[in-house]
Write a protein that holds these residues in place. Structure first.
Motif, mmCIF file in Angstrom:
data_model
loop_
_atom_site.group_PDB
_atom_site.id
_atom_site.type_symbol
_atom_site.label_atom_id
_atom_site.label_comp_id
_atom_site.label_asym_id
_atom_site.label_seq_id
_atom_site.Cartn_x
_atom_site.Cartn_y
_atom_site.Cartn_z
ATOM 1 N N THR A 61 0.844 -1.194 0.000
ATOM 2 C CA THR A 61 0.000 0.000 0.000
ATOM 3 C C THR A 61 0.877 1.242 0.000
ATOM 4 O O THR A 61 2.051 1.200 0.388
ATOM 5 C CB THR A 61 -0.922 0.066 1.237
ATOM 6 O OG1 THR A 61 -0.128 0.348 2.399
ATOM 7 C CG2 THR A 61 -1.690 -1.218 1.439
ATOM 8 N N ARG A 66 -3.639 3.366 0.140
ATOM 9 C CA ARG A 66 -4.212 2.826 -1.107
ATOM 10 C C ARG A 66 -3.417 1.598 -1.530
ATOM 11 O O ARG A 66 -2.188 1.572 -1.461
ATOM 12 C CB ARG A 66 -4.191 3.881 -2.203
ATOM 13 C CG ARG A 66 -5.198 4.993 -2.008
ATOM 14 C CD ARG A 66 -5.133 6.041 -3.100
ATOM 15 N NE ARG A 66 -3.882 6.790 -3.067
ATOM 16 C CZ ARG A 66 -2.883 6.646 -3.925
ATOM 17 N NH1 ARG A 66 -2.980 5.747 -4.905
ATOM 18 N NH2 ARG A 66 -1.779 7.362 -3.825
ATOM 19 N N ASP A 92 -9.242 4.999 0.029
ATOM 20 C CA ASP A 92 -8.193 4.420 0.872
ATOM 21 C C ASP A 92 -8.775 3.225 1.621
ATOM 22 O O ASP A 92 -8.921 3.224 2.829
ATOM 23 C CB ASP A 92 -7.611 5.459 1.826
ATOM 24 C CG ASP A 92 -8.675 6.109 2.698
ATOM 25 O OD1 ASP A 92 -9.866 6.008 2.337
ATOM 26 O OD2 ASP A 92 -8.323 6.695 3.729
#
Length: 466
Positions: A61, A66, A92
């Motif tokens: 991420t 994200r 997110d």
């Protein structure tokens, strides 16, 4: 021999007319480079297979949460059809999945400093909103200048382990509670037994004193009040003995439906603002209980429900036969036999966890001073334990209280109503032998029976009686 790789460059040489007259060739061996490329391809394929076939969720991420990449296991874990569908979420998502926001905050803080976490446990949400538990191993990836680039992590579904831990904790709490109540019962039984003997001696001598003074004595009223106070003390002692499972019971097959209907109707006449709903299965088997003690248990539960519903409410009484599994039988320490499950549920104020943990302890009460002794539910607990049954409570503040009783059942026909107690004999003939290790009780009984006309012989033990 096929074991070497070369890269070859061919340059044509031409004459003045442009015709190719020869070719200049140069070759360089690149076997080592080709072997390295093949090894890299094989390594990448092994890594890809490992990631895609892993049962743990593996992903990357951005620092703001994200997804950059994910494997199929992570997608399945969170309810997505493919890793691409999971990564395609523009929000997110990796931050939003946490049930408690503080878990994400603690995780992020640990990844920034010291830069890694191991075995971090958190509750997370699936795509459909259901929740489960994961264990996270993760680390931060930085560039040469120390700038944070991404987080790399694995998720392991630990829901089964958490459920097992919760069940183990629940069983340990139940065992501790049972052991505590057993210890309290042993203490209470010893105290109540001696207390009962003392009260019996006082009550008997008050009775003899009333007889000696005669009905016309001006002290009869005071003696009567003293006897009433002693009777109240004797009631407390009997309830304590019931909790300690040292009371005297006459267990026989009873018609549970009839007892419930009769007792609840009696309670209902005192609380018109409470709706009583009966849901009793047809042809309930007989329960093996002492009739008086079963009524006492029910009345205690009804009275507690009534006090929890000061402004009225609903009382549900549901009964049905049940057979416990082997695991449930072992868990509750019950005999392998049929039972009848009786549920007593009210819509009252409910109880918090601290109150639930102590609800069956003798002398524990939430009532104001002078409004209760705290022995009602304690004696109900002892009575059911003595009969080989069980009582449990489930309650939350504002959500009412539900007591679940397991009553031992049998295939015999229910017994009829117990006969009324016979009136005490005023006079009699014959000789009576009294054997008791309590000298005070022996002397009292001797005086009472002698007053009634009997010849009395006493002994302090078995050898003396013989």
């Amino acid at each position: 021999d096929g074991d070497r790789y070369y890269v070859t460059t061919i340059t044509p040489l031409r004459d003045a007319q442009g015709q190719v007259t020869m070719a200049l060739c140069s070759s360089k061996e690149i076997t080592r480079r080709k072997r390295a490329e093949e090894a890299l391809r094989e390594s990448e394929e092994r890594y890809r297979s490992f990631v895609e076939q892993a049962r743990e969720g593996i992903y990357q991420t951005t620092p703001d949460g994200r997804y950059l990449s994910a494997n199929p296991a992570l997608a399945r874990m969170f309810g997505y059809a493919s890793p691409e569908e999971l990564v395609a979420q523009v929000t997110d998502l990796a931050t939003q999945i946490y049930v408690r926001a503080e878990d994400r905050e603690h995780l992020t803080a640990a990844l920034i400093d010291p830069g890694h976490v191991e075995g971090f446990e958190a509750e997370v949400r699936r795509r459909d909103g259901t929740t489960f538990w994961i264990s996270i191993n993760a680390h931060a990836v930085r560039d040469a200048e120390g700038r944070l680039l991404r987080f790399e992590a694995t998720h392991t579904d630990i829901s089964e382990r958490k459920r097992a831990e919760e069940e183990r904790a629940r069983l340990q709490a139940e065992l501790f509670q049972a052991q505590k109540l057993e210890a309290i019962g042993t203490l209470a039984g010893g105290v109540a037994h001696d207390f009962n003997n003392i009260l019996g001696g006082i009550l008997g001598r008050l009775s003899l004193l009333r007889l000696d003074l005669g009905e016309e004595s001006p002290h009869q009223g005071e003696l009567q009040e003293m006897m009433a106070l002693v009777e109240r003390g004797a009631d407390l002692a009997r309830q304590l003995l019931g909790f300690a499972r040292r009371g005297k019971y006459d267990a026989r097959p009873l018609d549970l439906a009839r007892v419930v209907e009769k007792t609840s109707a009696m309670f209902g006449r005192t609380r018109r603002d409470i709706t009583i709903q009966l849901d009793l299965a047809p042809e309930l088997p007989a329960v093996v209980m002492d009739h008086t003690q079963l009524e006492q248990v029910l009345l205690n539960l009804f009275l507690n429900a009534g006090q929890a519903m000061q402004d009225g409410g609903r009382l549900l009484l549901r009964a049905a036969p049940v057979r416990l599994s082997d695991a449930e039988t072992v868990l509750h320490g019950l005999a392998v036999r049929p039972f009848v499950r009786l549920v007593v549920a009210d819509t009252g104020v409910g109880m918090d966890a601290a109150t639930r943990a102590r609800i069956f302890e003798p002398f524990f009460t939430t009532k104001a001073p002078g409004q209760g002794t705290g022995l009602g539910l304690a004696s109900a607990y002892g009575i059911l334990k003595h009969h080989g049954g069980l009582i449990e409570v489930d309650s939350e503040p504002g959500a009412g209280t539900t007591f679940t009783l397991l009553l031992p059942a049998c295939e015999q026909r229910p017994a009829g109503e117990p006969p009324p107690a016979r009136a005490a004999l005023e006079q009699g003939r014959g000789t009576v032998l009294i054997v008791d290790d309590e000298e005070q009780m022996v002397r009292l009984c001797e005086r009472m029976l002698a007053r009634m006309g009997y010849q009395v012989v006493t002994a302090a033990g078995g050898a003396g009686a013989i």
